[in-house]
Design a protein around this motif. Sequence first.
Motif, short mmCIF file in Angstrom:
data_model
loop_
_atom_site.label_atom_id
_atom_site.label_comp_id
_atom_site.label_asym_id
_atom_site.label_seq_id
_atom_site.Cartn_x
_atom_site.Cartn_y
_atom_site.Cartn_z
N TRP A 168 36.65 43.71 25.50
CA TRP A 168 37.40 44.45 24.61
C TRP A 168 39.15 43.67 25.45
CZ3 TRP A 168 39.33 44.99 20.44
CH2 TRP A 168 40.88 45.98 20.10
N ARG A 169 39.51 43.93 26.25
CA ARG A 169 40.69 43.93 27.51
C ARG A 169 40.43 43.39 28.33
NH1 ARG A 169 45.54 45.98 26.64
NH2 ARG A 169 45.84 47.87 25.50
N GLN A 170 41.08 41.82 28.13
CA GLN A 170 41.19 40.46 29.04
C GLN A 170 41.45 41.75 30.74
OE1 GLN A 170 42.93 37.15 29.19
NE2 GLN A 170 42.02 36.14 30.15
N SER A 171 40.60 41.60 31.61
CA SER A 171 40.86 42.19 33.05
C SER A 171 42.14 41.38 33.60
CB SER A 171 39.48 42.31 33.83
OG SER A 171 38.62 42.31 33.68
N ARG A 172 42.49 42.50 34.69
CA ARG A 172 44.01 41.60 35.09
C ARG A 172 43.43 41.91 37.02
NH1 ARG A 172 48.11 45.71 36.51
NH2 ARG A 172 49.55 43.74 37.08
N ARG A 173 42.63 41.68 37.19
CA ARG A 173 41.91 42.44 38.66
C ARG A 173 40.32 41.82 38.29
NH1 ARG A 173 45.86 46.44 38.19
NH2 ARG A 173 47.33 45.94 39.54
N GLY A 174 40.00 41.80 40.28
CA GLY A 174 38.49 41.32 39.62
C GLY A 174 38.04 40.17 39.24
N ALA A 175 37.40 39.49 39.66
CA ALA A 175 36.05 38.07 39.70
C ALA A 175 36.44 37.48 38.24
CB ALA A 175 35.11 38.43 39.97
N GLU A 176 36.84 38.49 37.05
CA GLU A 176 36.55 37.71 35.80
C GLU A 176 37.40 38.49 35.21
OE1 GLU A 176 32.38 38.27 33.98
OE2 GLU A 176 32.43 40.05 34.30
N LYS A 177 38.81 38.30 36.07
CA LYS A 177 40.62 37.60 35.05
C LYS A 177 40.93 37.09 34.56
CE LYS A 177 41.87 36.85 39.68
NZ LYS A 177 41.08 37.67 39.95
N PHE A 178 39.93 35.86 34.70
CA PHE A 178 40.11 34.60 33.86
C PHE A 178 39.24 34.57 32.29
CE2 PHE A 178 42.73 33.57 37.65
CZ PHE A 178 43.57 33.85 37.37
N HIS A 179 38.48 35.42 32.34
CA HIS A 179 37.53 34.91 31.00
C HIS A 179 37.92 36.08 30.06
CE1 HIS A 179 33.76 36.12 28.49
NE2 HIS A 179 32.87 36.00 29.72
N SER A 180 38.06 35.28 28.32
CA SER A 180 38.76 35.60 27.64
C SER A 180 38.09 37.00 27.07
CB SER A 180 38.47 34.75 26.65
OG SER A 180 36.51 34.61 26.51
#
Length: 673
Positions: free
Chosen positions: A352-364
């Motif tokens: 739902w909301r794009q992460s700012r941290r962690g391994a998937e922060k550049f996943h749409s």
Amino acid sequence: MPETTPRGLTGLAFGGDYNPEQWPEHMWQEDVRLMREAGVTMVSAGIFSWALLEPAPGTYDFGWLDRLLDLLHDNGIRVDLGTPTVVPPAWFYRAHPEALPVTADGVRYEFGSRGAICHSNADYRAAAANITTRLAERYGAHPALALWHVHNEYGVPVSACYCDSCAAHFRRWLATAYGTVDAVNEAWGTAFWGQRYAGFDQINPPRTTPTVGNPAQALDYKRFADATMRENFIAERDILHRLSPGVPVTTNFMTALSQCDSVDYWAWGREVDLVTNDHYLITDGRRTHVNLAMAADLTRSVAGGAPWLLLEHSTSGVNWQPRNPAKAPGQMARNSLAHVARGSEGAMFFQWRQSRRGAEKFHSAMLPHGGTDTRVWREVVELGASVDSLRPVRGTRTEADVAMVWDWHSWWAQNLQWRPSEDHDPRERADTFYEALYDRHLTVDFAHPEADLSPYPLVVVPALYLATEAAGNNLRDYVEHGGTLVVSYFSGIVDEHDAVHEGPCPGALRDVLGLTVEEFSPLLAGERVRLTGPDGGELHGDVWTEFVVPRGADPVWTYADGLTAGRPAVTRHRLGEGTAWYVSTRLGADGLDTVLGGAAEDAGIAPRTDLPRDVEVVRRTGASGTYLFAVNHTASDAKVPLDAHGTELLTGERTAGRLAVPAGAVRVVRLDG
């Protein structure tokens, strides 16, 4: 009996993984307001939350999840609630380091990612059962609960562990499967290289050896690892069925991704109440929409033809491939509705909301870093309205034209070491055969090699290295009773223990194909062969050739050069009321289309010359009517012929004769009658 559709969901599912624990709680109200604006009907929650729900052994904090589920329910949003057993907490691994999996080389993985689990470990099993029980007791009757979501993507990134616990578990599994150690010796052919065992206690997992180990042992270990993961799923499922009766239980599959080829989804499909799937485009330069269609068709087939649910895909780019391009404008909707056309009961995303941290922060995500003033957000809101307009298709089934034989056990065996050519890739053959059928505008069901094939006029077998006697008999019966079969090279070679069938190749398939193969003759890198055929036509093959001897089959195309010059390359065998074709080399797209054209003619399947390339047309039918989906993957407007009047659901327009489908768009017509 549990339901097979999300409880309380009256339309199609639209939403995504919601991970509010990554954000301050004051943002939750804003999230839910935007979810309503976007038309979200369901979210997945709690999948990675074990450490928050049980911050210390036996200490629980459900308050935040209580507030979240109440908030979602108050806003009319259903919940797919996860059991967080894919990510045991740090405290668990500190107390039970042996629950971390060990590689075949003897290296134990560390905590700090996800899915680092030895599925044979008794402490993990007990802890997973405990947290699942606690969740079911607390939320089993919650009014927001639509679906239980066990674990996450079993087999990714680790399916097999090689530790001592797994060794002991493997021995018990073998004893159950074979009864005696002599039966294991026979199945594994341990007389070769002096590998005979005198007792089960002498057997270990197929750990790293100086050279190639026993292939039958390696194949059985893949079966064992898959069965062990499934045991753990069933244990959690049964807890949820007992404590939360009537609520369907699922786990998210990854049916057509090579990253998850360690799972036999035919077996798993029988254990879930609702088949769900995650699909991500592999952006390697190929036509990604073809792989998408293949994944959707395969998932529907695992579901036995019943409706299923796309539980994850991406709004735009992902972050885990070497290069991660954004989706083009309109592509997200096209991808989503193509899944719906092929049987999905909605379109869900990670996340739902794009992460700012962690391994998937550049996943749409549905709500990107840029917020609501972005192209992705505007397309999400538009797609939510489109999904809502398609609620009449709920419960209908996709119609298929042909079938493709698919078997995970055969993939496992084929991909073991020391095969005639490393250039032969069974997955490449499956992809290429599927693409050829797609380009003929044929909707494909996938089938286990021992399944009933009688509904299909045409069945293709792109790669079936491992074929049981039962599979061979099944394919022969299919042809004898009027079916048309197309089989690719290096199929029918070994039995379920990776033992070459007695007698000439292709073993289990030689009777139905009406031929034998004296010798495989793989080509060197870059080598090609010419084939000549009817009316002087010419095709080209690479990677593989064979010395084929017809034993009732008729040569159709012949090798014109190479070691096999003058020998049959493509054959056609009339058997009973049907026909079996054999292709003994790797043909490119054009050559394969030529062969499939001949087989389609045998099967009575007329070519769809009225449809442009990359415009797919799929039908769903059911009690509510017949729906024609037209998906235009091209940059040009297209016209699709209609055999009845109807109403286009996305625009409300009446249609007749020909349906206009703008470039890059989707149209869905409810046909009259």
